[in-house]
Design a protein around this motif. Structure first.
Motif, PDB file in Angstrom:
ATOM      1  N   ARG A  43      -2.127   6.950  -6.201  1.00 59.73           N
ATOM      2  CA  ARG A  43      -3.157   6.438  -5.291  1.00 59.73           C
ATOM      3  C   ARG A  43      -4.393   7.326  -5.384  1.00 59.73           C
ATOM      4  O   ARG A  43      -4.278   8.544  -5.496  1.00 59.73           O
ATOM      5  CB  ARG A  43      -2.623   6.462  -3.858  1.00 59.73           C
ATOM      6  CG  ARG A  43      -3.495   5.773  -2.831  1.00 59.73           C
ATOM      7  CD  ARG A  43      -2.994   6.042  -1.421  1.00 59.73           C
ATOM      8  NE  ARG A  43      -3.204   7.425  -1.043  1.00 59.73           N
ATOM      9  CZ  ARG A  43      -2.342   8.151  -0.346  1.00 59.73           C
ATOM     10  NH1 ARG A  43      -1.183   7.644   0.012  1.00 59.73           N
ATOM     11  NH2 ARG A  43      -2.614   9.406  -0.019  1.00 59.73           N
ATOM     12  N   GLY A  62       2.300   4.756   0.173  1.00 61.51           N
ATOM     13  CA  GLY A  62       1.566   5.821   0.840  1.00 61.51           C
ATOM     14  C   GLY A  62       1.550   7.164   0.150  1.00 61.51           C
ATOM     15  O   GLY A  62       0.713   8.010   0.460  1.00 61.51           O
ATOM     16  N   TYR A 111      -5.272   2.191  -7.042  1.00 64.49           N
ATOM     17  CA  TYR A 111      -4.079   2.670  -7.744  1.00 64.49           C
ATOM     18  C   TYR A 111      -4.295   2.639  -9.252  1.00 64.49           C
ATOM     19  O   TYR A 111      -4.939   1.734  -9.775  1.00 64.49           O
ATOM     20  CB  TYR A 111      -2.856   1.805  -7.392  1.00 64.49           C
ATOM     21  CG  TYR A 111      -2.440   1.915  -5.953  1.00 64.49           C
ATOM     22  CD1 TYR A 111      -1.617   2.954  -5.522  1.00 64.49           C
ATOM     23  CD2 TYR A 111      -2.899   1.009  -5.015  1.00 64.49           C
ATOM     24  CE1 TYR A 111      -1.254   3.072  -4.196  1.00 64.49           C
ATOM     25  CE2 TYR A 111      -2.541   1.111  -3.678  1.00 64.49           C
ATOM     26  CZ  TYR A 111      -1.712   2.148  -3.274  1.00 64.49           C
ATOM     27  OH  TYR A 111      -1.364   2.272  -1.955  1.00 64.49           O
ATOM     28  N   ALA A 148       0.829  -1.214   0.000  1.00 67.28           N
ATOM     29  CA  ALA A 148       0.000   0.000   0.000  1.00 67.28           C
ATOM     30  C   ALA A 148       0.860   1.260   0.000  1.00 67.28           C
ATOM     31  O   ALA A 148       0.895   1.994   0.972  1.00 67.28           O
ATOM     32  CB  ALA A 148      -0.945  -0.009   1.192  1.00 67.28           C
ATOM     33  N   ARG A 166      -7.540   3.011  -1.081  1.00 72.54           N
ATOM     34  CA  ARG A 166      -6.196   2.851  -1.650  1.00 72.54           C
ATOM     35  C   ARG A 166      -6.295   2.109  -2.979  1.00 72.54           C
ATOM     36  O   ARG A 166      -5.814   0.981  -3.118  1.00 72.54           O
ATOM     37  CB  ARG A 166      -5.265   2.119  -0.672  1.00 72.54           C
ATOM     38  CG  ARG A 166      -4.849   2.968   0.519  1.00 72.54           C
ATOM     39  CD  ARG A 166      -3.848   2.233   1.395  1.00 72.54           C
ATOM     40  NE  ARG A 166      -3.398   3.047   2.513  1.00 72.54           N
ATOM     41  CZ  ARG A 166      -2.365   3.884   2.472  1.00 72.54           C
ATOM     42  NH1 ARG A 166      -1.666   4.014   1.350  1.00 72.54           N
ATOM     43  NH2 ARG A 166      -2.019   4.572   3.534  1.00 72.54           N
ATOM     44  N   ARG A 199      -8.887   7.518  -4.096  1.00 76.08           N
ATOM     45  CA  ARG A 199     -10.029   6.906  -3.426  1.00 76.08           C
ATOM     46  C   ARG A 199     -11.080   6.550  -4.463  1.00 76.08           C
ATOM     47  O   ARG A 199     -11.376   7.331  -5.357  1.00 76.08           O
ATOM     48  CB  ARG A 199     -10.634   7.879  -2.395  1.00 76.08           C
ATOM     49  CG  ARG A 199      -9.758   8.064  -1.171  1.00 76.08           C
ATOM     50  CD  ARG A 199     -10.488   8.873  -0.100  1.00 76.08           C
ATOM     51  NE  ARG A 199     -10.764  10.225  -0.552  1.00 76.08           N
ATOM     52  CZ  ARG A 199      -9.926  11.246  -0.409  1.00 76.08           C
ATOM     53  NH1 ARG A 199      -8.760  11.058   0.182  1.00 76.08           N
ATOM     54  NH2 ARG A 199     -10.251  12.445  -0.840  1.00 76.08           N
TER      55      ARG A 199
END
Length: 251
Positions: free
Chosen positions: A209, A184, A219, A182, A217, A211
């Motif tokens: 990344r 960041g 991508y 994940a 998360r 929403r």
């Protein structure tokens, strides 16, 4: 190593020229560009090579960027956001921002015309393939959508079967890695050996990344050779993530 202004300019010029022509860049070309002697350019190139930013693939050949050279370049682009949009600080770049703006409109139209979230994400990926010539990818729920494999493998870097196999290994393991690691940062760039899998594939993974209805998360991004137009690709990937997040928030 802290590069001088001229050394940084030469490194950037090698990276951008190599992205365009896919052949090593020689001192004569750079001497004309910087209006100095070939001897001066060769001396600066020797310093860049000593410090690992460029390499000479063959005797008497020009130079090509290394992973470290690309990382320096990408870090500068990230630290100076205005250069991603306009390339205004890149020493020899003459392209204005209109092509980038046109590409962004293509992305926006493709995303906004879709009624379903999964179609919007797929459309954004397909647009990135068309606009960058790289392989495009995105997470849709627990699945990884991939488009443009044939486009990627037409690049001259992938005439070597071992590199193709390394790319395949990376793609096979990318979705679980994204889920577990994940990344960041809003925009993540993994260059060459920095990639978590397929370290010998000679590719860069650029992902944004965002929403989505599927995950906070999700991508989207591209996978292409380390030799590419980072300013353009970084901008388009970042914009794709921003556009998807905005569009999918109201669906």
């Amino acid at each position: 190593m802290n590069l001088t202004k001229r050394q940084e300019g030469i490194l950037f010029a090698i990276i951008e020229e190599y992205a365009e022509v896919a052949t090593p860049v020689g001192s004569v070309t750079l001497a004309k560009l910087f209006n100095v002697s070939s001897a001066t350019i060769r001396a600066e190139m020797a310093r860049l090579e000593e410090n690992g930013y460029i390499a000479q693939p063959h005797t008497s050949a020009g130079r090509v960027p290394t992973d470290a050279g690309y990382r320096y370049y990408v870090n500068v682009l990230s630290e100076r956001p205005e250069t991603i949009e306009t390339h205004s600080e890149l020493p020899h770049h003459t392209e204005d921002e209109k092509p980038l703006e046109r590409s962004s409109r293509v992305l926006e139209v493709r995303i906004s015309s879709q009624a379903r979230a999964d179609f919007a994400i797929r459309g954004a990926v397909d647009s990135l393939v068309e606009l960058t010539g790289n392989l495009g990818l995105a997470t849709i729920g627990d699945q990884l959508y991939i488009s443009g494999i044939s486009r990627l493998f037409t690049q001259p870097e992938f005439l070597d079967n071992q590199r193709v196999q390394a790319v395949a290994e990376l793609l096979d393991n990318l979705e679980p890695w994204l889920r577990e690691a994940a990344p960041g940062q809003p925009l993540n760039i993994f260059i060459g050996k920095e990639n978590p899998i397929g370290k010998t594939s000679g590719v860069s993974l650029i992902i944004s990344r965002f929403r989505s209805p599927y995950s906070d998360r999700s991508y989207i991004g591209v996978l292409g050779p380390t030799r590419q137009n980072y300013a353009k690709v970084m901008s388009l990937v970042r914009r794709a993530g921003d556009m998807l997040e905005t569009a999918l928030a109201i669906k």
